[in-house]
Design an enzyme around this catalytic site. Structure first.
Site, PDB file in Angstrom:
ATOM      1  N   ARG A  27       0.817  -1.223   0.000  1.00 21.18           N
ATOM      2  CA  ARG A  27       0.000   0.000   0.000  1.00 21.18           C
ATOM      3  C   ARG A  27       0.851   1.274   0.000  1.00 21.18           C
ATOM      4  NH1 ARG A  27      -5.285  -0.770   1.525  1.00 21.18           N
ATOM      5  NH2 ARG A  27      -5.400   1.411   2.134  1.00 21.18           N
ATOM      6  N   ASN A 101      -4.049   7.679   7.258  1.00 17.01           N
ATOM      7  CA  ASN A 101      -4.131   7.408   5.821  1.00 17.01           C
ATOM      8  C   ASN A 101      -5.181   8.359   5.272  1.00 17.01           C
ATOM      9  OD1 ASN A 101      -4.168   6.204   3.271  1.00 17.01           O
ATOM     10  ND2 ASN A 101      -5.736   4.725   3.883  1.00 17.01           N
TER      11      ASN A 101
END
Ligand code: F6R
Length: 614
Positions: A27, A101
């Protein structure tokens, strides 16, 4: 897109967090960090570069064997990938450590307020403001859960936040809005992760949260609430994927996962682009309005899929800004001795930011005193570093070699650039720009509606496993879409595939048409009557010669029905934005056909993700 892990239980948290980060490294991998709660204080370490750098640092200065911790692997959005910008971030008194995030859209205003209250920022990130705000809340006497609820109510944008409080060592608190977060439920231990890959080794019992919810995990349990404090229930489920499927979110390939991530990627790429005054703002543009007003010609340079995004940009920029645009293959650019002046803006589009052909082209442009703006997905890579300004796309790391979400987010960045130039040069009224932004903001839902019909496209792909050749036709903004559809099929299905401008067919390529040849036709929306009707004539021409016409056309377009052997409907969108939805079925088609043919879709033969040689 970043990877997030949280743990509270009986095991040493360091091992659980680092292992979780390893599973989430796909990610983002430009920095990594960990924070543990140890006897009333936060102990943390964070390093630029891959997780291995953090592991090396920890091996040299070991962390305490405590059992509560959080970790992060970063895909930079605000600020370059450095040690100081790596997460976790701590508050002024180091009471709170926090990982994040997403993008906090109103961070500039929040940062301003904190700075005027005397807080010194230790990083360039939007994240750090949330750590300070949490600490401010804790100082009022509330616990970390209430502090998180209060802070989240004042945040705008998309975010997952996970935090620990040094004074409350057995609690990890997280929140989510439009950004992923799952809870892993264990025996005497609980986990948080960006996805189940973070904890699947420890438990297969998981819990999903809704938007705008806060979750508190302790050893004993999990409690969910809304941002307003109302108690809520998460949805529990059992994960039966293996680890490799878990990393791919249950998909067989990263490419397929990335195709399905596109609504999110498009939405993220649009976040934070409109200021409170309604005007467009591009954070790292770095070129002054005057520089942009002086631009009298734009040359877009790129390779492969990025080149096709550039072709779409030409239509948008010329239409909205009335500036002439040339689009050039990066590998050809230098060799034609291009005419470049200080009023030429060179726009380099590159997902990786490392493509050698594109890099050499921008170096040449800068030597000739032209300004260079890059559109890039990789924060801190060479092309943006060597550019005068940059628009970052926010697709997150693209693992599949064949670009998909990279392309859609490049298109978004190109539209934003075109609208920004129109705003600065005054070639469009403010309300017209706002109207297009509104239309762009509806695109994630439109892309999702195309993905919801993936099965139709898969079955079409399965019908074509025996095909030796597939052609693609388009016009105007649909022409680069046809080229991109053909490139996808070549790259991963190894089939002869070619894209053509429909009007060009009769000048030669129509000779290729024979009985049963599949031709995918991208039909423009009806808003442009002439364009639409001309495309239909092209389709009639190939059908009359025996081609099997597989048409992509907007919902309600009945005029295409008599000429389509197969009709895939697209949502109704403006002609210039249609590439965002029209390319999606072509990606799905290529992915499924290649899968049926037994190819390695993520790592096709002879290709590399980043082409660093000329
Ligand atoms: C196609 C593909 C390549 C890249 C090209 C440019 O699926 O991945 O054609 O688009 O190599 O790469 P970037 O955008 O990284 O400069």
């Amino acid at each position: 897109m970043c990877g997030i892990v949280g743990y509270v239980g009986a095991k040493p948290a360091e091992g659980v967090v680092i292992e979780g980060l390893r599973r989430l490294e796909y990610r983002g991998y430009d920095s990594a960090g960990i924070a543990l709660v140890d006897a009333g204080s936060i102990v943390s370490d964070k390093r630029a570069g891959k997780l291995a750098n953090l592991e090396k640092a920890i091996a040299e200065s070991p962390l305490p064997p405590v059992t509560t911790g959080i970790g992060h692997t970063r895909w930079a959005t605000h600020g370059p990938p450095t040690d100081r910008n790596a997460h976790p971030h701590v508050g002024r008194a180091r009471r709170v450590a926090l990982v994040h995030n997403g993008i906090i859209e109103n961070f500039a205003a929040l940062r301003g307020r904190l700075e005027s209250a005397g807080v010194e920022m230790a990083s360039d990130t939007d994240t750090e403001v949330a750590a300070h705000l949490l600490e401010e809340q804790l100082e009022t006497g509330v616990d970390l859960t209430v502090a998180m609820q209060n802070v989240c109510r004042g945040l705008e944008g998309a975010f997952t936040l996970v935090a620990v409080d040094s004074q409350d060592p057995d609690r990890v608190v997280a929140a989510r809005r439009n950004s992923p977060l799952v809870v892993g439920i264990g025996e005497g231990e609980n986990f948080l992760g960006s996805d189940v890959a973070a904890f699947i080794e420890h438990t297969r019992e998981a819990m999903e949260l809704d938007q705008d919810q806060v979750v508190t995990i302790t050893r004993e349990g999990v409690a969910v609430s809304g941002f307003d404090g109302t108690p809520a229930e998460g949805r529990r489920y059992h994960v039966d994927w293996d680890l490799s499927a878990a990393e791919k979110d249950g998909h067989d390939w990263f490419m397929r996962k990335e195709i399905f991530e596109q609504p999110r990627a498009v939405a993220d790429s649009l976040l934070g682009r409109r200021g409170t005054d309604g005007l467009l703002q591009l954070d790292e543009m770095r070129l002054s309005d005057q520089d942009l007003r002086d631009v009298d010609k734009i040359i877009i340079i790129a390779a492969g899929t990025s080149f096709y995004a550039g072709m779409v940009a030409k239509y948008a920029i010329e239409h909205w800004c009335r500036i002439p645009v040339e689009v050039e293959l990066a590998s050809e650019f230098r060799y034609r001795d291009p005419i470049l002046t200080s009023d030429t803006l060179v726009v380099a589009i590159s997902q990786s930011g490392e493509t050698a052909d594109t890099l050499q082209a921008i170096r040449h442009a800068r030597e000739q005193r032209s300004k260079v703006l890059s559109i890039c997905n990789t924060n801190g890579s060479t092309i943006p570093r060597e550019s005068d300004g940059v628009i970052y796309t926010h697709a997150g790391p693209e693992i599949g070699v064949a670009s998909t979400k990279g392309f859609l987010t490049q298109l978004v960045a190109c539209y934003l650039l075109a609208l920004y130039l129109a705003q600065v040069k005054g070639t469009r009224f403010g309300d017209e720009i706002s109207q297009v932004m509104d239309q762009l903001e509806r695109m994630p839902a439109h892309v999702q509606s195309v993905l919801d019909k993936a099965e139709e496209v898969y079955s079409l792909a399965r019908d074509h496993v025996g095909s030796r050749s597939v052609l693609f036709l388009g016009r105007h903004a649909g022409y680069p879409v046809a080229l991109e559809g053909a490139l996808k099929l070549k790259e991963i299905a190894y089939l002869h595939a070619e894209g053509f401008a429909a009007g060009e067919l009769k000048h030669g390529p129509i000779a290729l048409v024979e009985e049963g040849l599949p031709i995918l036709c991208v039909v423009p929306p009806r808003g442009r009557d002439q364009l639409h009707d001309k495309m239909i004539s092209g389709i009639q021409e190939v059908r009359a010669r025996g081609a099997r016409t597989l048409c992509l056309a907007e919902e309600g377009d009945t005029t295409i029905e008599p000429y389509a052997d197969v009709l895939i409907t697209l949502p109704q969108v403006p002609v210039l934005l249609q590439p965002l939805v029209a390319v999606v079925p072509l990606q799905l088609f290529a992915c499924e056909l290649a899968t049926q043919l037994g190819h390695d879709v993520d790592q096709p033969r002879n290709l590399a993700k980043s082409v660093t040689v000329e």
